[in-house]
Design an enzyme around this catalytic site. Sequence first.
Site, short mmCIF file in Angstrom:
data_model
loop_
_atom_site.label_atom_id
_atom_site.label_comp_id
_atom_site.label_asym_id
_atom_site.label_seq_id
_atom_site.Cartn_x
_atom_site.Cartn_y
_atom_site.Cartn_z
N ASP A 89 0.82 -1.21 0.00
CA ASP A 89 0.00 0.00 0.00
C ASP A 89 0.86 1.26 0.00
O ASP A 89 0.52 2.26 -0.65
CB ASP A 89 -0.92 0.01 1.23
CG ASP A 89 -2.03 -1.03 1.12
OD1 ASP A 89 -2.19 -1.61 0.03
OD2 ASP A 89 -2.72 -1.26 2.13
N ALA A 90 1.97 1.21 0.72
CA ALA A 90 2.82 2.41 0.85
C ALA A 90 3.36 2.84 -0.51
O ALA A 90 3.43 4.04 -0.82
CB ALA A 90 3.97 2.13 1.81
N LYS A 112 -25.97 -15.20 -9.64
CA LYS A 112 -26.81 -14.01 -9.75
C LYS A 112 -26.46 -13.07 -8.60
O LYS A 112 -26.89 -13.27 -7.47
CB LYS A 112 -28.29 -14.39 -9.72
CG LYS A 112 -29.23 -13.22 -9.99
CD LYS A 112 -30.68 -13.70 -10.07
CE LYS A 112 -31.61 -12.53 -10.38
NZ LYS A 112 -31.65 -11.52 -9.30
N ARG A 138 -30.00 0.72 -14.66
CA ARG A 138 -30.92 0.04 -15.57
C ARG A 138 -32.22 0.81 -15.73
O ARG A 138 -32.78 0.90 -16.81
CB ARG A 138 -31.22 -1.37 -15.03
CG ARG A 138 -32.18 -2.14 -15.89
CD ARG A 138 -32.57 -3.47 -15.25
NE ARG A 138 -33.61 -4.07 -16.05
CZ ARG A 138 -34.90 -3.74 -15.96
NH1 ARG A 138 -35.29 -2.83 -15.09
NH2 ARG A 138 -35.80 -4.32 -16.73
N CYS A 162 -61.28 -0.56 22.72
CA CYS A 162 -59.92 -1.04 23.00
C CYS A 162 -58.90 -0.07 22.39
O CYS A 162 -58.91 0.17 21.18
CB CYS A 162 -59.72 -2.43 22.41
SG CYS A 162 -58.02 -3.03 22.52
#
EC number: 6.5.1.2
Length: 671
Positions: A31-32, A112, A133, A424
């Site tokens: 990475d460096a 998929k 899409r 109720c």
Amino acid sequence: MADKKRYEELINILDQYSYDYYVIDNPTVEDAEYDQKMQELLKIEEAHPEWVTPESPSKRVGGEVLEGFKKVAHDTPMLSLANAFNQEDLADFDRRIRDKVGDDIAYMCELKIDGLAVSLQYENGKYKQGATRGDGTIGEDITANLRTIRSIPMKLQKDYSIEVRGEAFMPKRSFQKLNEIREEEGQMLFANPRNAAAGSLRQLDTKIAASRNLDIFLYAVADFGEMGVETHSAGLDMLETLGLKVNKERRLCNSLEEVYAYIEEWTEKRAGLAYDIDGIVLKLNNLEQQRQMGNTVKSPRWSIAYKFPAEEVPTKLLDIELNVGRTGVITPTAVLEPVRVAGTTVSRASLHNEDLITEKDIRIGDTVLIKKAGDIIPEVIKSITEKRSGSEEPFHMPKNCPACDSELVRLEEEVALRCINPKCPAQIKEGLIHFVSRNAMNIDGLGEKVIIQLFSQHLIKDVADLFFLSKEKLLELERMGEKSVTNLLASIEASKQNSLEKLLFGLGIRHVGAKAAKSLAIHFDTMDNLKVADKETLTSINDIGEKMADSIVTYFANEEVHDLLEELKRAGVNMTYTGPKLEDMSEEELVFAGKTVVLTGKLEKLTRNDAKALIESLGGNVSGSVSKKTDVVVAGSDAGSKLAKAEELAIPIWSEEDLIEYLPDEGGLNE
């Protein structure tokens, strides 16, 4: 001082590093070193902004703030796939293929991916545009946000001008980290990686999209034939040579037995993948055979998506709570140790009724298996009895309502226990939620939390009280500011003009659904006419059976209902049918007279309920299943087995646009 040659060299080096890391999963530098070269590139670009191109690796970090998303037309439609749910569906698909092109066939099987379908356009090998899409014909321009996905190359290995299709997704690990951050910040959590990916690609701030660590698999070109290949499998291989990321887990199958084996393998292995999949896609491999099979309005006839059966997951049943519905039915709900099922975290599931709990011998403290019915609604399948320790407690339904303490009753021919107390508080609250819902009075801004506040502060006791709410009282509620209150009061006022059927459905008369409410409103015209109707008159109307007629007569015999209707009248609520009457319409207007229409898939411009109401207002009948009596099937995106059955029965298939052409031009639908 850097020269342009070094700048171009850095772009090529960084592109290769990204390809090695993100596409073929074979990092070649630390990475460096990558960071050091990126910093060198950024310094050159700061000194020479005139050299910067859209293909620069620096563009992947985002930073651009968009004003909105423009519409993009797909030159070649992005069709959805018909669904298969079992081997019988796949065998039917295979039979249709063989009947058309013969037995010399092979299927390319691919995972998929559960993400967002997108298209990428390259011009002379350079990334030009990316789009969603959408409805298959028109999508949204998300070019800038797709550019932040590191596995999408900004330049192809060859200078092709092509449109590539694929699925953008959020890996499971990225999803988990994102939700951990959102939880720490007090933000709402994403339900699943698919929703998170879709939300990320619709961010106006591209830095947010860049931070979400999305990925992509490419699976097609708008027209593989343009690339000089003869099979889909060869086309995928070519995509890889261009530097595009294609899923490695694909397999060419020469028989249905090989397809079944592939499906069985990935049904078992899917949980171990770094990303979500929700099925297997079969594609006829030979491109000429694909052309022979052709397409329907919404899907190719040469491809189908097999959907995995509902995932079953074990978890602990911590408790059983009781919920009181608007009709008084007491529903036991399982309180579960949170567990991830079919892409979302589940902590509650319906147990339906006492008989089912007894039949399945479900006990508090059990380890239970749960699944999502239709991958949507969580339900408890069974207890795993071999895991019992002896401390589990059998469940017994109470004799009294948990909300009002009234005695519960079991009506004739019903399995559910019911509270029959009309006062109720739980029933009244649920009734209020139903009354303001979209299919009923459609009062925006009056959600469940607001209703609970109104109820707990004694500002409302029934639905009529909603129409007498004051601005001053509403402003005292939590999270209700000046604008919210003004909008809510305007919505309440507008709802007074609803046609009678909306009010009838909103009142929650037992057994009376939206369709029956419409029939009653058309027949009786006014509430006054309806409330004095006898059983014989009611049962003479289409859609009204004896049980519903009894319920309607009983409802209007109640003095409290008469008082409620008087209060609604006093508030100015309309009690007359204001919609079109079939007898007043000409033959030209009754375009669906005597026709049976089936709606399937997702509609873009109309809601399912709006489409149903419009078809019925023009004399049609909307059915939930396809049969030989069906006249038309209207197929939206992601249409499934109903579309396949319509094709099998040779029933006319319309797109949503076809339907809209037959509707009156209301609300700019035909623009």
